[in-house]
Design a protein around this motif. Structure first.
Motif, short mmCIF file in Angstrom:
data_model
loop_
_atom_site.label_atom_id
_atom_site.label_comp_id
_atom_site.label_asym_id
_atom_site.label_seq_id
_atom_site.Cartn_x
_atom_site.Cartn_y
_atom_site.Cartn_z
N SER A 290 -4.95 8.77 -6.29
CA SER A 290 -5.10 7.20 -5.99
C SER A 290 -3.81 7.20 -5.45
O SER A 290 -4.38 6.43 -4.48
CB SER A 290 -4.43 6.66 -7.94
OG SER A 290 -5.55 6.85 -8.71
N SER A 291 -3.02 8.08 -5.03
CA SER A 291 -1.59 7.60 -3.99
C SER A 291 -2.39 8.36 -2.75
O SER A 291 -1.44 7.83 -1.76
CB SER A 291 -1.12 9.04 -4.23
OG SER A 291 -1.53 10.51 -4.18
N GLY A 292 -3.96 8.77 -2.09
CA GLY A 292 -4.00 8.82 -1.21
C GLY A 292 -3.99 9.73 -0.71
O GLY A 292 -4.22 9.66 0.50
N PHE B 281 -3.35 3.59 6.26
CA PHE B 281 -3.67 2.27 6.60
C PHE B 281 -4.09 1.22 7.28
O PHE B 281 -5.07 0.74 7.49
CB PHE B 281 -2.73 1.16 5.78
CG PHE B 281 -2.57 -0.21 5.19
CD1 PHE B 281 -2.56 -0.30 4.11
CD2 PHE B 281 -2.54 -1.43 6.37
CE1 PHE B 281 -3.64 -1.94 3.76
CE2 PHE B 281 -2.59 -2.49 6.32
CZ PHE B 281 -3.70 -3.11 4.54
N PRO B 282 -3.68 1.55 8.37
CA PRO B 282 -4.09 0.71 9.88
C PRO B 282 -5.81 1.06 9.62
O PRO B 282 -6.11 -0.06 10.84
CB PRO B 282 -3.34 1.04 10.94
CG PRO B 282 -1.86 1.74 10.65
CD PRO B 282 -2.27 1.93 9.03
N TYR C 230 0.69 -1.42 -0.36
CA TYR C 230 0.02 0.17 0.40
C TYR C 230 1.09 1.36 0.46
O TYR C 230 0.46 1.70 -0.89
CB TYR C 230 -1.30 0.26 1.69
CG TYR C 230 -2.19 1.09 1.33
CD1 TYR C 230 -3.43 0.72 0.76
CD2 TYR C 230 -1.35 2.84 1.95
CE1 TYR C 230 -3.87 2.05 0.75
CE2 TYR C 230 -2.36 3.19 1.95
CZ TYR C 230 -3.38 3.01 1.55
OH TYR C 230 -4.36 4.39 1.46
N VAL C 231 1.93 1.59 0.22
CA VAL C 231 2.95 2.45 1.32
C VAL C 231 3.65 2.89 -0.08
O VAL C 231 3.48 3.58 -1.00
CB VAL C 231 3.62 2.02 2.20
CG1 VAL C 231 4.75 3.37 2.34
CG2 VAL C 231 2.73 3.07 3.04
N ILE C 232 3.85 1.42 -0.73
CA ILE C 232 4.43 1.44 -2.08
C ILE C 232 4.60 1.70 -3.32
O ILE C 232 4.83 2.87 -3.92
CB ILE C 232 5.42 0.39 -2.79
CG1 ILE C 232 6.58 -0.50 -1.46
CG2 ILE C 232 6.84 0.23 -3.59
CD1 ILE C 232 7.72 0.87 -1.25
N TRP C 233 2.87 1.26 -3.32
CA TRP C 233 1.76 2.30 -4.39
C TRP C 233 1.86 3.51 -4.11
O TRP C 233 1.87 4.19 -5.03
CB TRP C 233 0.94 1.03 -4.77
CG TRP C 233 1.08 -0.20 -5.40
CD1 TRP C 233 0.65 -1.21 -5.12
CD2 TRP C 233 0.77 0.08 -7.18
NE1 TRP C 233 1.00 -1.98 -6.29
CE2 TRP C 233 1.58 -1.36 -7.06
CE3 TRP C 233 0.98 0.64 -7.73
CZ2 TRP C 233 1.27 -2.43 -8.67
CZ3 TRP C 233 1.67 0.22 -9.55
CH2 TRP C 233 1.18 -1.30 -9.14
#
Length: 805
Positions: free
Chosen positions: A262-264, A431-432, A202-205
């Motif tokens: 998309s990067s969030g 993410f969490p 998730y972090v890498i993308w």
């Protein structure tokens, strides 16, 4: 005199009169490629602008009987002359109308000219709607790519991937065709290692998407960053920023907007969609002569394009038109209102035809509420309005302070590093928590949702007592453990969104503010709605509930509170009112909720205005030093024109050109030694009687072309602006007549005119400059920049803050 040296000197950008911003050089013709650095072509000379077959055989001809290419256009970072542009368009229209009576072909030309505006709106609507659909579909797919991939076809997002699956309704998100990264790499989705792997991917993308976005912006189109609305407001007020609405900006903004969303990162696509639509409008203007050659007409088109942008962003055509009218447009005649509505309608229809979300709606978070609201609920709605106003004022102050720090420290030199760090922090924190991990549009959709029997969301985990269920409407129920968990997660999400958005908005990636603002308000609103619902459930016998909320009834709709909170926070940040309410009810399809929305929007605006008058877009305009004269602000000071005009006392006298006694060399010397964008023309230096005003740019092009094309023009040739040439000895060289570039009706005021009248004239007529006279004699000049400096001084601000940093 060295011609090349003169040419180079004459085109230096300056900081005087109307040359207010200094970024790149000057460009001669707006119809040229918008994104090329202008000076690369022009330093070599005027060959591109000379025009064809002009004969200079007559010794005293008016050299500009036919318009010269470049004359009447504007340099980069200059303000347009609205009066001149409108006058030109009226002349053009009169000519077409008079010719239409002469022949059938001229009549057809007249009809096509009248129809061209509507055709242009149609094209803008089609292009803006298509690009919005492309952006929506791509962003949805790439957002899901951070969590997994579809085996049936990698181009399917999570929802589309599971459409054909045979899974039950409750397990619809766990279909076998969709694999998370841990399932794909490790073969299982349970356990700590699988969680860590999904977290890592998730972090890498997220980092990959955001870095790609910032590198594309930095390398190809620096203007593609931010939301674009402050700059569009400035451009619509008459300022020229070449390349800001060009083809490269459009291409890069479309691509990087998908990547940034998309990067969030805590940003939205709605604001940048206005910029994208305006780029479409500007590029399509080049297909029609009347819009290509007239800057005022072009701005009417851009106003309509802005409406189309909001229309596709929110699926709200009427809201889009009102947004353009209330928030971005400077000049908005009735004709533009109709055309804006047509463009917004076509854009919305195009997006509906594409159906990017597969739900026959134009936005992801469309909802419908059925329960009426009660008058007592206005109290929590107004509380949400107060929260929205407080958050809006806090956000504006914090974000402007951070952006100012970015401008004035070394931080601004490392945009890629800044984006990398903010994305890393956002992804690691997001993410969490499932409410920050999902895209912000999906979060708003979840918060707006009215819980039904089949909803499997944590927000809908109530203790069910189906004996009391009547029809489709579920009664107010006791909250189950899922709701309490969701409340804690939403509280953490609220804290994160409030602070991370401050650092995200203004980075060198496309970033809109509508969606993050709505998310903050929707979270606060949903939490308050659930609290009110539980209060009504457990204490339905209280006096405030007894009259309208009996046990087993469906009294409170938490989703409605989320919607009102979203409107309040968006209003607090942008200070929108009418357009905001219309956008929100178009989103929800519920006319009965207009009063709660109006109450929240007005409360939020009052509270935010009490703390700070500026909305986020006006604050960014002031931060960037754009020359924007706010039409909504009142000028209440008792100063006079003579207090603001230049030259001031102890300044050198005003630079003027005489009407028939200066040589070409004299004029060239004035141009080289000063950096003003125009010069008053007087009868003589002794009399100072005003004749007219000539623009520096027109003067340079005319003199250069005359030297090349007209025989006998030398440095000692007399330039005259009168109808008849002055009497000279027979042996004198050919004279140059430049009357056709002279503005014979410049706006003038007397030195005793109150500044509130002068400011009103500048606002309502869109002037670049105004000449000051005393007893009919020229005394000085007031430019738009002088007015802005004066207003800044009276507001105890730095007067140089209006010069671009």
């Amino acid at each position: 005199m060295d011609q090349t040296g003169y040419r180079r000197g004459s085109f230096q950008s300056s900081t005087s009169d109307e040359d207010m911003l200094e970024i790149a050089g000057a460009s001669l013709d707006f119809s040229m490629a918008d994104d090329d650095p202008p000076l690369d072509r022009e330093m070599g000379g005027f060959s591109s602008y000379n025009g064809g077959g002009m004969n200079g055989t007559s010794t005293m001809m008016d050299f500009l009987e036919e318009p010269l290419p470049g004359v009447g256009t504007y340099e980069d970072f200059n303000t347009i002359d609205w009066v001149r542009e409108k006058s030109r368009d009226r002349d053009r229209h009169r000519e077409i109308t008079s010719k239409s009576k002469e022949s059938t072909w001229a009549l057809i030309h007249s009809v096509s000219d009248a129809f061209s505006g509507w055709l242009l709106m149609l094209l803008i609507g089609l292009l803006a709607g298509s690009l919005a659909g492309l952006i929506d579909i791509s962003a949805h797919w790439m957002t899901d790519l951070k969590e997994g991939v579809c085996l049936a076809g990698f181009w399917f997002n999570h929802e589309h991937c599971c459409w054909k699956s045979n899974t039950t309704f409750t397990d619809r998100d766990k279909c076998p065709e969709w694999k998370s990264w841990s399932q794909l790499i490790l073969g299982h989705a349970e356990g700590a290692f699988a969680y860590i792997l999904n977290y890592f991917m998730y972090v890498i993308w997220a980092l990959l998407f955001s870095l790609l976005a910032v590198l594309l912006v930095k390398g190809f189109a620096p203007y593609a960053c931010g939301s674009g609305i402050p700059e569009i407001k400035t451009i619509l007020s008459g300022f020229i920023i070449r390349g800001y609405l060009g083809k490269w900006t459009l291409i890069i903004k479309t691509i990087t907007l998908v990547l940034a969303v998309s990067s969030g990162l805590s940003l939205g696509k709605e604001g940048p969609l206005v910029h994208v639509a305006c780029c479409c409008g500007n590029i399509l203007c080049h297909l029609f002569t009347k819009y290509r050659k007239n800057e005022a007409k072009r701005r009417e088109v851009l106003s309509a394009a802005a409406a189309a942008g909001v229309s596709v962003a929110f699926g709200a055509p009427i809201g889009g038109v009102l947004f353009s009218l209330e928030e971005v447009s400077y000049y908005f005649p009735l004709k533009t209102l109709w055309r804006s509505f047509f463009a917004a309608l076509v854009a919305a229809f195009t997006l509906r035809s594409i159906n990017p979300f597969g739900n026959s709606r134009l936005v992801l978070f469309y909802v419908e509420f059925h329960m009426p609201w009660h008058l007592l609920e206005l109290v929590p709605f107004i509380l949400l309005g107060i929260f929205g106003g407080l958050w809006g004022a806090f956000f504006i102050r914090s974000n402007i302070a951070w952006c100012r720090r970015r401008k004035t420290t070394k931080l601004g030199k490392y945009p890629v590093l800044e984006v990398f760090v903010v994305t890393a922090i956002t992804a690691v924190l997001a993410f969490p928590n499932e409410y920050t991990r999902m895209s912000t549009s999906e979060l708003i959709s979840e918060l707006f949702n009215d819980c039904g029997i089949l909803d499997s969301s944590k927000l809908c985990e109530y203790v069910n007592d189906f004996n009391s269920t009547k029809g489709d409407d579920l009664p107010d129920r006791a909250a189950g453990p899922g709701v309490y968990t969701a409340m804690w997660q939403l509280a953490l999400a609220l804290v994160m969104k409030v602070f991370i958005t401050i650092f995200t908005f203004g980075m060198k990636v496309p970033s809109g503010l509508f969606i993050p603002s709505m998310a903050v308000g929707a979270i606060a609103g949903r939490m308050l709605g659930v609290a009110m619902e539980q209060l009504a459930f457990y204490h339905h016998d209280w006096a405030i509930f007894s009259g309208w909320c009996s046990q087993g009834a469906d009294c409170i709709t938490p989703g409605l509170y989320a919607m009102v909170g979203a409107a309040a926070c968006l209003g607090g940040v942008t200070r929108m009112t009418v357009s905001l309410v219309v956008i929100m009810f178009e989103l929800t399809g519920g006319l009965e909720y207009i009063v709660p929305l109006m109450a929240a929007a007005m409360t939020s605006k009052w509270v935010a205005d009490a703390i700070g008058r500026e909305g986020i877009y006006d604050a960014h305009i002031r931060l960037n030093g754009y020359p924007f004269l706010e039409a909504k602000e009142e000028f209440s000071h008792k100063t006079l024109a003579m207090d603001v005009m230049r030259p001031r006392r102890n300044d050198p006298p005003l630079t003027v050109i005489t009407q028939d006694s200066m040589t070409v060399e004299d004029v060239e010397t004035i141009i080289n030694e000063t950096t003003y964008s125009g010069y008053p023309v007087v009868v003589s230096r002794e009399s100072q009687r005003l004749v007219g005003f000539v623009l520096r740019r027109d003067l340079i092009i005319s003199v250069e072309n005359a030297r090349k094309k007209q025989d006998g023009i030398v440095s000692t040739s007399i330039i005259y602006f009168t109808d008849h040439s002055p009497p000279l000895p027979p042996s004198s060289p050919s004279m140059l007549k430049l009357r056709s570039i002279l503005d014979l009706s410049p706006f003038t005021v007397t030195d005793q005119t109150p500044m509130e009248i002068v400011v009103d004239i500048f606002r309502k007529l869109g002037l670049r400059q105004c000449l000051v006279t005393h007893n009919g004699k020229l005394l000085g000049i007031i430019t738009k920049k002088d007015v802005l400096k004066h207003i800044a001084q009276l507001a105890n601000q730095d007067p140089d803050s209006i010069l671009f940093n």
